[in-house]
Design a protein around this motif. Sequence first.
Motif, mmCIF file in Angstrom:
data_model
loop_
_atom_site.group_PDB
_atom_site.id
_atom_site.type_symbol
_atom_site.label_atom_id
_atom_site.label_comp_id
_atom_site.label_asym_id
_atom_site.label_seq_id
_atom_site.Cartn_x
_atom_site.Cartn_y
_atom_site.Cartn_z
ATOM 1 N N VAL A 27 0.838 -1.216 -0.097
ATOM 2 C CA VAL A 27 -0.084 -0.421 0.421
ATOM 3 C C VAL A 27 1.031 1.260 -0.324
ATOM 4 C CG1 VAL A 27 0.106 0.329 2.449
ATOM 5 C CG2 VAL A 27 -1.895 1.136 1.237
ATOM 6 N N GLU A 28 2.649 1.113 1.044
ATOM 7 C CA GLU A 28 2.437 2.004 0.520
ATOM 8 C C GLU A 28 3.639 2.657 -0.882
ATOM 9 O OE1 GLU A 28 3.071 0.482 4.360
ATOM 10 O OE2 GLU A 28 3.388 -0.297 2.068
ATOM 11 N N ALA A 78 -13.202 -1.745 3.425
ATOM 12 C CA ALA A 78 -12.878 -0.762 3.895
ATOM 13 C C ALA A 78 -11.741 -0.927 4.982
ATOM 14 C CB ALA A 78 -14.420 -0.865 5.565
ATOM 15 N N TRP A 79 -10.918 -2.060 5.112
ATOM 16 C CA TRP A 79 -9.206 -1.951 6.018
ATOM 17 C C TRP A 79 -8.599 -1.859 5.355
ATOM 18 C CZ3 TRP A 79 -5.730 -4.916 4.362
ATOM 19 C CH2 TRP A 79 -5.766 -5.690 3.956
ATOM 20 N N ALA A 80 -8.401 -1.715 4.150
ATOM 21 C CA ALA A 80 -7.043 -1.472 3.216
ATOM 22 C C ALA A 80 -7.385 -0.107 2.921
ATOM 23 C CB ALA A 80 -7.770 -2.083 1.882
ATOM 24 N N THR A 81 -8.717 1.122 2.639
ATOM 25 C CA THR A 81 -8.801 2.164 3.045
ATOM 26 C C THR A 81 -8.442 2.153 3.846
ATOM 27 O OG1 THR A 81 -10.802 1.543 1.064
ATOM 28 C CG2 THR A 81 -10.199 4.197 1.819
ATOM 29 N N ALA A 82 -9.016 2.423 5.104
ATOM 30 C CA ALA A 82 -8.511 2.998 6.037
ATOM 31 C C ALA A 82 -6.543 2.983 6.807
ATOM 32 C CB ALA A 82 -9.341 1.887 7.863
ATOM 33 N N GLN A 83 -6.330 2.284 6.232
ATOM 34 C CA GLN A 83 -4.344 1.559 5.796
ATOM 35 C C GLN A 83 -4.207 2.910 5.446
ATOM 36 O OE1 GLN A 83 -3.113 -1.876 4.235
ATOM 37 N NE2 GLN A 83 -1.666 -1.688 6.000
ATOM 38 N N ALA A 84 -4.707 2.761 3.975
ATOM 39 C CA ALA A 84 -3.649 3.825 2.979
ATOM 40 C C ALA A 84 -3.654 4.924 3.397
ATOM 41 C CB ALA A 84 -4.270 3.201 2.038
ATOM 42 N N THR A 123 -4.409 6.127 6.058
ATOM 43 C CA THR A 123 -3.519 6.961 7.649
ATOM 44 C C THR A 123 -2.788 6.586 7.384
ATOM 45 O OG1 THR A 123 -5.442 5.548 9.393
ATOM 46 C CG2 THR A 123 -3.180 5.646 10.042
ATOM 47 N N ILE A 124 -2.046 5.624 6.403
ATOM 48 C CA ILE A 124 -0.759 5.739 6.168
ATOM 49 C C ILE A 124 -0.477 7.105 5.688
ATOM 50 C CG2 ILE A 124 2.168 5.163 4.675
ATOM 51 C CD1 ILE A 124 -0.059 2.363 5.248
ATOM 52 N N ALA A 125 -0.715 7.226 4.727
ATOM 53 C CA ALA A 125 -0.936 8.558 3.841
ATOM 54 C C ALA A 125 -1.284 9.933 5.268
ATOM 55 C CB ALA A 125 -2.070 9.204 2.574
ATOM 56 N N GLN A 126 -1.531 10.243 5.351
ATOM 57 C CA GLN A 126 -2.304 11.314 7.104
ATOM 58 C C GLN A 126 -0.356 11.684 7.576
ATOM 59 O OE1 GLN A 126 -5.540 10.257 9.510
ATOM 60 N NE2 GLN A 126 -6.312 12.444 7.704
ATOM 61 N N PHE A 127 -0.041 10.112 7.999
ATOM 62 C CA PHE A 127 0.942 9.933 8.335
ATOM 63 C C PHE A 127 2.297 10.253 7.970
ATOM 64 C CE2 PHE A 127 -0.418 7.049 12.547
ATOM 65 C CZ PHE A 127 -1.257 7.906 13.639
ATOM 66 N N ARG A 128 2.508 10.091 6.482
ATOM 67 C CA ARG A 128 3.488 10.195 6.284
ATOM 68 C C ARG A 128 3.388 11.584 5.420
ATOM 69 N NH1 ARG A 128 6.398 4.873 4.256
ATOM 70 N NH2 ARG A 128 5.927 3.251 6.299
ATOM 71 N N GLY A 129 2.431 12.673 5.483
ATOM 72 C CA GLY A 129 2.342 13.697 4.010
ATOM 73 C C GLY A 129 1.515 13.851 3.487
ATOM 74 N N TRP A 130 1.453 12.179 2.668
ATOM 75 C CA TRP A 130 0.872 12.295 1.426
ATOM 76 C C TRP A 130 -0.013 12.683 1.068
ATOM 77 C CZ3 TRP A 130 3.426 6.445 1.092
ATOM 78 C CH2 TRP A 130 4.546 6.332 1.100
ATOM 79 N N ALA A 131 -0.863 12.549 0.165
ATOM 80 C CA ALA A 131 -2.366 13.244 -0.641
ATOM 81 C C ALA A 131 -3.093 12.145 0.088
ATOM 82 C CB ALA A 131 -2.274 13.063 -1.597
ATOM 83 N N PRO A 132 -4.062 12.514 1.457
ATOM 84 C CA PRO A 132 -4.902 12.109 1.545
ATOM 85 C C PRO A 132 -5.980 11.311 0.694
ATOM 86 C CG PRO A 132 -5.619 14.096 2.445
ATOM 87 C CD PRO A 132 -4.284 13.781 1.156
ATOM 88 N N LEU A 133 -7.007 10.367 0.924
ATOM 89 C CA LEU A 133 -7.967 9.373 -0.104
ATOM 90 C C LEU A 133 -9.347 10.877 0.642
ATOM 91 C CD1 LEU A 133 -8.143 6.190 0.855
ATOM 92 C CD2 LEU A 133 -7.686 7.012 -0.991
ATOM 93 N N ILE A 134 -10.244 11.398 -0.363
ATOM 94 C CA ILE A 134 -11.263 12.314 -0.341
ATOM 95 C C ILE A 134 -12.836 11.872 0.047
ATOM 96 C CG2 ILE A 134 -9.399 14.573 -0.176
ATOM 97 C CD1 ILE A 134 -11.631 14.526 -3.185
ATOM 98 N N ALA A 135 -12.305 10.631 -0.814
ATOM 99 C CA ALA A 135 -13.053 9.935 -0.690
ATOM 100 C C ALA A 135 -13.545 8.500 -1.823
ATOM 101 C CB ALA A 135 -14.430 10.714 -2.140
#
Length: 354
Positions: free
Chosen positions: A138-139, A164-170, A172-184
């Motif tokens: 996912v990273e 849902a679990w894979a979406t939440a994982q992706a 969360t990783i994006a938020q912690f690393r300062g990457w573009a988040p999922l908006i929808a």
Amino acid sequence: MSLDSYTTLGNSGLRVSPFSLGTMTFGEGWGWGSSVADSEAILARYIERGGNFIDTANVYTNGHSEKILGDYVAGRSELRDRLVIATKFFCNLHPGDPNGGGASRKAIIAQAEQSLRRLKTDYIDLYWLHNFDKYTPVEETMRALDDLVTSGKVRYIGFSDIPAWATAQAHTIAQFRGWAPLIAIQLNYSLLERTPEGELIPMAERLGMGVTPWSPLAGGALSGKYTREDAGKADADRGWMVSGYLAEKTFDIVDELRGIASELDTTPAAVALAWVQNRPGVTSTIIGARRLTQLEDNLKALDLRLTPEQVAALDALSTPTLNFPANVNAGAPNLMHAGATVNGEPTTPIDFAQ
């Protein structure tokens, strides 16, 4: 409400119409779609009514859908910045090429470049991962998408049809690393498919993601065309995509839709769409049309206001079976606050002796 009653998509500033125009029907390569002329007429009417959110995918009619949209917008350069063009990647359009699809860095960048060429634009407003790729870390996926955002070729990203679990994982990783988040997120949601209420929609609400349902009419099964009286007589344009729904439960729901439509002087399809669009968490419902008349019919739902009694009747006929842990968690507030009042609502005491 109208198509220009724009709302922000998830935790972003991106403003979109309450109905998104789905273009899976654009092109005749799959045997049941719209001609180029009909597709352009549908596009023109949607935009004329104030719509700005258009959804396509690299795989739709094997790339022809993107090309029809690209040709139309390219011929009207003043439109591009007014539209929110969303497309998807994942499906492999190059048989024999193991990297032609999926969510690896190589595949993502190649698919983005191909979609940009077909769309005749230099950026994609919303880029969706179309399906779950269990083989790619996912990273790797999220970093490649962030690079596309940083480069300006993509504005926002989202997930379609991902657990849902894979979406939440992706996310969360994006938020912690300062990457573009999922908006929808994009998901299959209708009166015949309510299982997203178990995990996907609650996840989206908690994490600040917009919800954009696809197939809100279950491929046409809820349009009113297929009734108990005509069972087996009407041929479905999309074959198995519709015929699999044509069972007693569907006919019960269609009967209720027809009754409500009669009360409101509208169509069963409009009632079914109004139900979806007003569900908790839903931001913009994806509607499709093969003919201009179908688009006009679907847009009638924007003006509908279902009564609580009408909604309750439809809810009762379509209540989903939610598996573990949703079925257990449904009773958690009562177990935690038995006999108390929570958020102004009384809970039911639990009799553990039963």
